[in-house]
Design a protein around this motif. Structure first.
Motif, PDB file in Angstrom:
ATOM      1  N   ARG A 255      -7.728   5.078  -0.257  1.00 26.31           N
ATOM      2  CA  ARG A 255      -7.015   4.838   1.003  1.00 26.31           C
ATOM      3  C   ARG A 255      -6.437   3.431   1.040  1.00 26.31           C
ATOM      4  O   ARG A 255      -5.316   3.228   1.551  1.00 26.31           O
ATOM      5  N   SER A 256      -7.139   2.466   0.489  1.00 24.77           N
ATOM      6  CA  SER A 256      -6.646   1.095   0.460  1.00 24.77           C
ATOM      7  C   SER A 256      -5.396   0.999  -0.411  1.00 24.77           C
ATOM      8  O   SER A 256      -4.415   0.325  -0.043  1.00 24.77           O
TER       9      SER A 256
ATOM     10  N   LYS B 144       2.284   1.767   1.069  1.00 20.95           N
ATOM     11  CA  LYS B 144       3.206   2.003   2.197  1.00 20.95           C
ATOM     12  C   LYS B 144       3.690   0.688   2.814  1.00 20.95           C
ATOM     13  O   LYS B 144       4.690   0.664   3.528  1.00 20.95           O
TER      14      LYS B 144
ATOM     15  N   ALA C  86      -2.517   2.570   1.458  1.00 24.34           N
ATOM     16  CA  ALA C  86      -2.027   1.702   2.540  1.00 24.34           C
ATOM     17  C   ALA C  86      -1.183   0.567   1.993  1.00 24.34           C
ATOM     18  O   ALA C  86      -0.144   0.202   2.561  1.00 24.34           O
TER      19      ALA C  86
END
Length: 241
Positions: free
Chosen positions: A233-234, A240, A237
């Protein structure tokens, strides 16, 4: 570079398992000696090695049988200890899922801690290769033959020297598992999982029927998956941003 023929791949798997064969030898000797000193007869011990081929659960089964424990408790205890093989199988499944059922069944039977370490290292290095299953098979067959040989030696010498199992050969168990685990700790999730599992196994070591090991497995898997998910997830992120 992957090996070009089934025979060369098989031989490479057996050759790369040599350090594990040496480390597993005292396991087999001690197991055979325990059979010779326990309630089972020699052929039952050898048959257990031939048909079960799972050192840790065999030790537990023999110990519980010596204590005249019921068969259901023996079955449950060995089942819990062997649950780790499901994790091994899940890890290697992407590399063998294309094989026929007879191949997957054979490799599953031969899958041990040592064979997993050897095969997993191979697949990490070479990825999905056409003859990778022959390498896997070579490691598994080498470990299987090695276990049968040292079980037999333990049975023979255990009858001649009844105190053979007290000579401290079990130090090799610790050394072997250190050799299996340490090369896998090349990323933070694996390291954190090992620390969590070790901590749980230590603090819960007094639980009956090796339930502490099951809790340690679940803790290690949970921590490893949690950290891997957080890292993914890091990265997403940051991508993006």
């Amino acid at each position: 570079m992957p090996h070009p023929t089934p025979s060369s791949s098989f031989a490479a798997g057996a050759r790369d398992s040599l350090p594990m064969l040496v480390g597993a030898a005292p396991f087999g000797v001690i197991f055979g000696a325990l059979i010779a000193a326990g309630p089972l007869v020699a052929w039952q011990g050898q048959f257990m090695s031939l048909s079960v081929f799972a050192g840790s659960s065999q030790f537990i089964a023999v110990g519980l049988a010596a204590a005249q424990t019921g068969i259901l408790v023996i079955w449950m205890a060995t089942f819990i200890v062997n649950l780790r093989h499901m994790l091994y199988a899940a890890t290697l499944l992407p590399y063998v899922s294309h094989l026929p059922a007879r191949w997957r069944g054979l490799l599953g039977f031969l899958l041990t801690d040592e064979t997993f370490a050897v095969a997993n290292a191979y697949y990490h290095k070479h990825g999905q290769t056409p003859l990778g299953h022959w390498y896997f098979l070579g490691s598994g067959v080498a470990m299987y033959g090695n276990w049968q040989l040292w079980t037999l030696i333990g049975l023979l010498f255990g009858e001649a020297f009844p105190q053979l199992q007290t000579l401290g050969l079990d130090f090799a168990m610790v050394a072997t598992f250190i050799a299996i685990v340490v090369p896998q700790l090349f990323r933070f999730p694996q390291l954190a999982a090992a620390i969590a599992a070790g901590a749980f196994a230590w603090f819960l070591r007094g639980l009956p029927y090796k339930l502490g090991l099951l809790a340690a497995i679940l803790a290690g898997v949970g921590v490893g998956l949690g950290i891997s998910h957080w890292q993914a997830r890091s990265r997403a992120a940051r991508g993006k941003a």
